[in-house]
Design an enzyme around this catalytic site. Sequence first.
Site, short mmCIF file in Angstrom:
data_model
loop_
_atom_site.label_atom_id
_atom_site.label_comp_id
_atom_site.label_asym_id
_atom_site.label_seq_id
_atom_site.Cartn_x
_atom_site.Cartn_y
_atom_site.Cartn_z
N HIS A 140 -1.31 -9.79 -3.52
CA HIS A 140 -2.54 -8.64 -4.28
C HIS A 140 -2.94 -9.62 -5.81
O HIS A 140 -3.30 -9.27 -6.87
CB HIS A 140 -1.03 -8.08 -5.36
CG HIS A 140 -2.08 -6.66 -5.58
ND1 HIS A 140 -2.85 -6.56 -6.39
CD2 HIS A 140 -1.11 -5.66 -4.71
CE1 HIS A 140 -3.63 -5.20 -6.65
NE2 HIS A 140 -2.62 -4.29 -5.26
N SER A 141 -3.51 -10.81 -5.00
CA SER A 141 -4.13 -11.48 -5.74
C SER A 141 -5.83 -10.58 -6.48
O SER A 141 -6.72 -9.95 -4.94
CB SER A 141 -5.06 -12.91 -5.75
OG SER A 141 -3.60 -13.76 -5.46
N TYR A 142 -6.09 -10.86 -7.86
CA TYR A 142 -7.65 -10.61 -8.40
C TYR A 142 -8.45 -11.49 -8.18
O TYR A 142 -8.12 -12.34 -9.14
CB TYR A 142 -7.53 -9.75 -9.05
CG TYR A 142 -7.30 -8.29 -9.02
CD1 TYR A 142 -7.28 -6.50 -8.84
CD2 TYR A 142 -5.94 -8.38 -8.80
CE1 TYR A 142 -6.61 -6.53 -9.15
CE2 TYR A 142 -4.28 -6.98 -9.64
CZ TYR A 142 -5.49 -5.73 -8.77
OH TYR A 142 -4.73 -4.84 -8.99
N GLN A 159 -7.41 -4.50 2.33
CA GLN A 159 -7.28 -3.74 1.51
C GLN A 159 -9.02 -4.13 0.42
O GLN A 159 -8.26 -4.91 -0.27
CB GLN A 159 -6.26 -2.79 0.70
CG GLN A 159 -6.10 -2.26 -0.23
CD GLN A 159 -6.69 -0.13 0.41
OE1 GLN A 159 -6.30 -0.31 1.35
NE2 GLN A 159 -7.46 0.89 -0.35
N ASN A 179 0.78 -0.73 0.30
CA ASN A 179 -0.28 0.10 -0.45
C ASN A 179 0.56 2.12 -0.35
O ASN A 179 2.39 1.21 -0.29
CB ASN A 179 -0.87 -0.09 0.97
CG ASN A 179 -2.42 0.88 1.20
OD1 ASN A 179 -2.40 1.61 0.42
ND2 ASN A 179 -3.32 0.27 1.12
N ARG A 180 0.06 2.62 0.43
CA ARG A 180 1.10 3.63 0.32
C ARG A 180 1.56 3.82 1.72
O ARG A 180 0.76 3.99 2.61
CB ARG A 180 -0.06 4.55 -0.51
CG ARG A 180 -0.83 4.61 -1.71
CD ARG A 180 -1.51 5.13 -2.24
NE ARG A 180 -2.15 4.69 -3.30
CZ ARG A 180 -2.57 3.77 -3.57
NH1 ARG A 180 -3.77 3.00 -2.86
NH2 ARG A 180 -3.28 3.66 -5.49
N HIS A 220 3.89 0.20 -2.16
CA HIS A 220 3.69 -1.30 -2.61
C HIS A 220 5.61 -1.96 -2.90
O HIS A 220 5.74 -2.26 -3.46
CB HIS A 220 2.69 -2.52 -4.09
CG HIS A 220 1.46 -2.08 -3.75
ND1 HIS A 220 1.38 -2.37 -2.61
CD2 HIS A 220 0.65 -2.77 -4.81
CE1 HIS A 220 -0.57 -2.17 -2.79
NE2 HIS A 220 -0.67 -2.42 -3.62
N GLU A 241 -6.93 -7.05 0.09
CA GLU A 241 -5.38 -7.47 0.68
C GLU A 241 -5.42 -7.33 1.55
O GLU A 241 -5.77 -6.58 2.23
CB GLU A 241 -4.56 -6.69 -0.36
CG GLU A 241 -4.27 -6.33 -1.36
CD GLU A 241 -4.25 -5.21 -2.60
OE1 GLU A 241 -3.75 -3.82 -1.90
OE2 GLU A 241 -5.49 -4.22 -3.07
N ASP A 265 -11.38 1.52 -3.02
CA ASP A 265 -9.64 1.78 -2.89
C ASP A 265 -8.86 1.78 -1.46
O ASP A 265 -9.07 2.39 -1.30
CB ASP A 265 -8.76 1.71 -4.08
CG ASP A 265 -7.28 1.25 -3.64
OD1 ASP A 265 -7.05 0.56 -3.21
OD2 ASP A 265 -6.89 2.29 -4.98
#
Length: 323
Positions: free
Chosen positions: A173-175, A268, A77-78, A103, A288, A230
């Site tokens: 980070h799987s979608y 997330q 993340n940020r 990331h 996440e 997000d």
Amino acid sequence: MNELFGALPDGTPVHRWTLQRAGVRVRVLSYGGIVQSVEVPDREGRAGNVVLGFADLHGYLAHPEPYFGALVGRYANRIAGARFTLDGETYVLAPNNPPNSLHGGERGFDKRVWDVEPVAHGVRLSRVSPDGEEGFPGRLEVTATCTLEESGALRIGYEAVADAPTVVNLTNHSYFNLGGSGNAGGHELRIAASRYTPVDADLIPTGVLEEVAGTRFDFRAARKAGAGYDHNFVLDKGVTGAPVEVAELHDPASGRVLTVATTEPGLQLYTADHLGEPFAPGDGIALETQHFPDSPNRPEFPSTVLRPGEVFRSETVYGFSTR
């Protein structure tokens, strides 16, 4: 099973490992620790891949920014302004998500080749992140162990030690698309979170922990995931020593159900509104497990500081079923 998957432009080989148990098959790459595919049956027993990814290495190299299936670090993340202060010293990171760091920076863990060794029902990935890599302090030794449980659940356990104070936040980070294709916005989602962290225009938390009641962030009862998210959810359970179930995703069409259990305090939700070719916006949903974004600059958030002599540990379990 281990096989050659391809090679990087510099000739470094990339291998793929296949895990199979209880009707579930998972493929993991040494490049980026990427979970390339997760094949599980639908309610009719038909197997299908439920995560977004590519059939070859070129696909991942050509589309790095969505972080498809990757092991993300050193800080998932940020981090606001691409900098943080620890013990009175300021560390400057790459502003790869201007003006923030995202990331792990320009070349985070998702773009590194990991050492991989087999373990019972799985694989252990490991690498050493040297002091100063992407601006982060301290030499960090990291392992991520991916195993399939007797039920077919995928367990990812992370561990890290450092030789100097640093910050660590790791995730996968799987979608997910439980239908196997098409838009995932119709999936039904439940998250055990009464609060979330509102963000500014740069998706940095404001520092407030806001109640979800009466807002579009209330997923305490299952409803369609939709789009436009997000955001980090503040899990009601907080930090735990063992994984606790915190989320469920259900695709009514296929009957597939994903459960997420974790030791982490945050989740997330990213509805992939910005995915581009060969995918389309909303084709997957990222869940996440993590500590909160920008925690190094937010002392009121659960700490992500790792000091020498300590061991960072985190576990997340993805369970699969149908109904």
